[in-house]
Design an enzyme around this catalytic site. Sequence first.
Site, mmCIF file in Angstrom:
data_model
loop_
_atom_site.group_PDB
_atom_site.id
_atom_site.type_symbol
_atom_site.label_atom_id
_atom_site.label_comp_id
_atom_site.label_asym_id
_atom_site.label_seq_id
_atom_site.Cartn_x
_atom_site.Cartn_y
_atom_site.Cartn_z
ATOM 1 N N GLN A 138 0.860 -0.992 -0.099
ATOM 2 C CA GLN A 138 -0.126 0.005 -0.006
ATOM 3 C C GLN A 138 0.900 1.222 0.009
ATOM 4 O O GLN A 138 0.404 2.339 -0.402
ATOM 5 C CB GLN A 138 -0.860 0.112 1.366
ATOM 6 C CG GLN A 138 -2.067 -1.004 1.257
ATOM 7 C CD GLN A 138 -3.064 -0.916 2.329
ATOM 8 O OE1 GLN A 138 -3.184 -1.967 2.952
ATOM 9 N NE2 GLN A 138 -3.522 0.184 2.603
ATOM 10 N N ARG A 174 -9.362 -0.142 7.544
ATOM 11 C CA ARG A 174 -9.979 0.703 6.709
ATOM 12 C C ARG A 174 -10.390 2.023 7.968
ATOM 13 O O ARG A 174 -11.823 2.185 8.048
ATOM 14 C CB ARG A 174 -11.467 0.019 6.272
ATOM 15 C CG ARG A 174 -11.961 0.785 5.007
ATOM 16 C CD ARG A 174 -13.352 0.002 4.458
ATOM 17 N NE ARG A 174 -13.567 0.715 3.205
ATOM 18 C CZ ARG A 174 -13.990 0.072 2.210
ATOM 19 N NH1 ARG A 174 -14.261 -1.093 2.104
ATOM 20 N NH2 ARG A 174 -14.611 0.740 1.001
ATOM 21 N N CYS A 175 -9.386 2.413 7.888
ATOM 22 C CA CYS A 175 -9.717 3.631 9.321
ATOM 23 C C CYS A 175 -8.535 4.090 9.620
ATOM 24 O O CYS A 175 -7.337 3.897 9.114
ATOM 25 C CB CYS A 175 -9.334 2.453 10.534
ATOM 26 S SG CYS A 175 -9.233 3.311 11.934
ATOM 27 N N GLU A 180 -13.110 4.980 4.330
ATOM 28 C CA GLU A 180 -13.281 4.211 5.394
ATOM 29 C C GLU A 180 -14.441 4.730 6.227
ATOM 30 O O GLU A 180 -14.671 4.094 7.033
ATOM 31 C CB GLU A 180 -12.101 4.332 6.328
ATOM 32 C CG GLU A 180 -11.848 6.065 6.751
ATOM 33 C CD GLU A 180 -10.372 6.100 6.975
ATOM 34 O OE1 GLU A 180 -9.489 5.244 6.459
ATOM 35 O OE2 GLU A 180 -10.172 6.847 7.876
#
Length: 806
Positions: free
Chosen positions: A237, A384-385, A760
């Site tokens: 990522q 996802r935060c 997110e």
Amino acid sequence: MNDITPTSAERAAKLEGMGCKRKRVEDIRFVQGKGNYVDDLKLPGMLYGDFTRSPHGHARVKKIDTSKAAAVPGVVAVITAETLKTVNLAWMPTLAGDAQMVLADGKVLFQNQEVAFVIAEDRYTAADAADLVEVEYEPLPVNVDPLQAMADGAPMIREDLKDKTEGAHGKRKHYNHIFSWQAGDKAAADDAFAKADVTIKEMIVYPRVHPCPLETCQCVASFDKVRGELTLWGTFQAPHVIRTVGSLISKIPEHKIHVIAPDIGGGFGNKVGAYPGYICSIVASIVTGRPVKWVEDRIENLSTTAFARDFYMDVEIAATKDGKVTGLRCYTIADHGAFDACANATKWPAGLFSIISGSYDFPAAHVLVDGVYTNKAPGGVAYRCSFRVTEAAYCIERAMDIMAQKLGIDPAEFRMKNLIRREQFPYTSAFGWQYDSGDYQTALKKAMETVSYAKLRDEQKAKREIFKRGETRELMGIGVAFFTEIVGAGPSRACDILGIAMFDSAEIRIHPTGSGICRLGTKSQGQGHETTYAQIIATELGLPADNITVEEGNTDTAPYGLGTYGSRSTPVSGAATAMACRKIKAKAQMIAAYMLEVHDDDLEWDVDRFCVKGNPERFKTMTELAWAAYHQVPPGMEPGLEAINYYDPPNFTYPFGAYICVVDVDVDTGTTKVRRFYALDDCGTRINPMIIEGQIHGGLTEAFGIAMGQEIHYDDEGNVTTASFMDYFLPTAVETPHWETDWTTTPSPHHPIGAKGVGESPNVGGVPCFSNAINDAFAFLGSTHIQMPHDHWRTWAAAEKLGLHA
Ligand code: CDP
């Protein structure tokens, strides 16, 4: 102008710029099976690596015998910590300032920990031979309970830190203690509690979960001994960070490391960090002189790389009797597993958890977080935060419901009363965050009106009466959640990773014919960046989005960037893209002025062209200007049309949303039906409404999984009992509810195009909304808080505890 000349609006529509539901260009290859993932890569002479892993949660490693494995035909080498010590790589630094064993060095600290790496001609031989590595273990007492980690006599997890009284974030209180971190004003918060009419206190647990992307973590390392260069393909990522960290660890000069992240099948935070598999593949390629591929299987993914959450939050709210919040306190134990490999900005060991005051106007607040070691896998990623925002949002949203219940006020009404008001923005929270923009009451009002909230409450009231009369065994629950996110790390004054300031970048090169390429330091894992960055450029430069290639994931070609996680791509790289466009446009304007023989100031921009003010018939389109940039520039001007921008945002962006959910719970089976889920999101300027909707659907599905069934669970012996999809709930299309999405638009005042992140938001807001719905179903029977996950068994057990099965 004759009547077949397209209008400005028609020309703008053709560009497919911002606001257009442009179809995802990357899907053309994905739907045809033509994506190019790491496991698609085949290099001549490529070998395959696989791990021997620990069956124990905690044990001393007395002896490792690799001879049987090494003798298997096709096995090329077997690496252990002893091999790695010869190149000083037995341990690796983590993003959190800790050190992590690459392969077991004297001890194993969690089940499935990497013990030996077998390299073979094919994957199956490597896997079979990994089973033949003989390891003599002496089991040690295990602790998987973070609340017991700092107890007297608790098993010592990290003997290597035995004598270290200072950690990366200050004094250590106990041999299993990692850090203490606090924010807010304790005295002010204590005072608010001393004066409060009403207080609540609850232990809110956000269990350990896992991002579980469809594609697991994997890499191919290829070391060229002649050139002394390493090429590393991987599911990264943050490719540039991997290159820098790889260089620091391996001592290979950074310009001789080429990191390539091809297509990635979901990341969600799982693919931010550096894992033993990467180090072992690199060492194996150096040792064997051949490329080495490592691909995690599902069990390895779920049990060893990057868990998320595992926060134990003891939260308190103080309020007046008429329902105005006055104070917030939260003491949290954070379980980081055996090594602190948490992916957070350096200064924030508990991430951005101090966003815990959420969307409410708390005059005083304080949080204290203690991080501890246990016999669990390391990680602690922002699934996802944005760095622990999800934990904070869950905690405050449950706590607000609990307070509303105690005060006897409707939870939506209680929120409405305490939401930060529009005129308070920019708003500085009790923790010092400066929320950029918001219109919370309008959003909540719209949500309540759309779902006919008052009618739902009437229906619930009537159903409760029927339940009390024993005429139904079903309870109706209504979940309300309002969340504020903090995304777009970050202002470099607040955020860095290992000293690298968190900015991001975009380089745009417009070719003579008016098409172009944009290269970025971010990396899409399914978010549709190839589609949306081109839309920003289309609107900014007046060139069709279809004429722009977006390229990410190659550290040799992209300018330095910090990668994609924490919904930072739009707030940071989206801004860099717009700013790079503006540099290009400024140059194009000078060329236009030269060509039209007017002063720059006499030109105005109209969708895709510069026109002479007051004389729109005289213009030069961006396509014409691109051509001119390569052969007709004003005297003294460099030819070419390209620009690069490194964008260091002045602040985070603060997206928000109002979610409402309706569930029906069968108290005899614990089965829960999600009747309705409505999600209103505000992410400022919307680049691609269709992609946003897709992001919301995906994140809500994850939230549904987390709230309704997920937990990475360990038994008392340290066995991870949920390491496959047989035991770990991953919702399929069959279970997933229908989603209703909606929006308001409150642009960010500091972002060049007013956009905030969105990826997110649904995970952040969805989890408390589901949990509040389940809790709301039981609230009238005196229940205050039922811990997640709300699977059928736990929901049945909650009903049992309330005596509903008598
Ligand atoms: O960093 P990440 O890509 O995960 O998150 P993001 O910045 O929230 O973007 C997710 C996707 O939604 C991207 O394709 C964005 O371009 C798109 N998006 C949008 O269309 N409008 C926004 N205001 C925010 C994101």
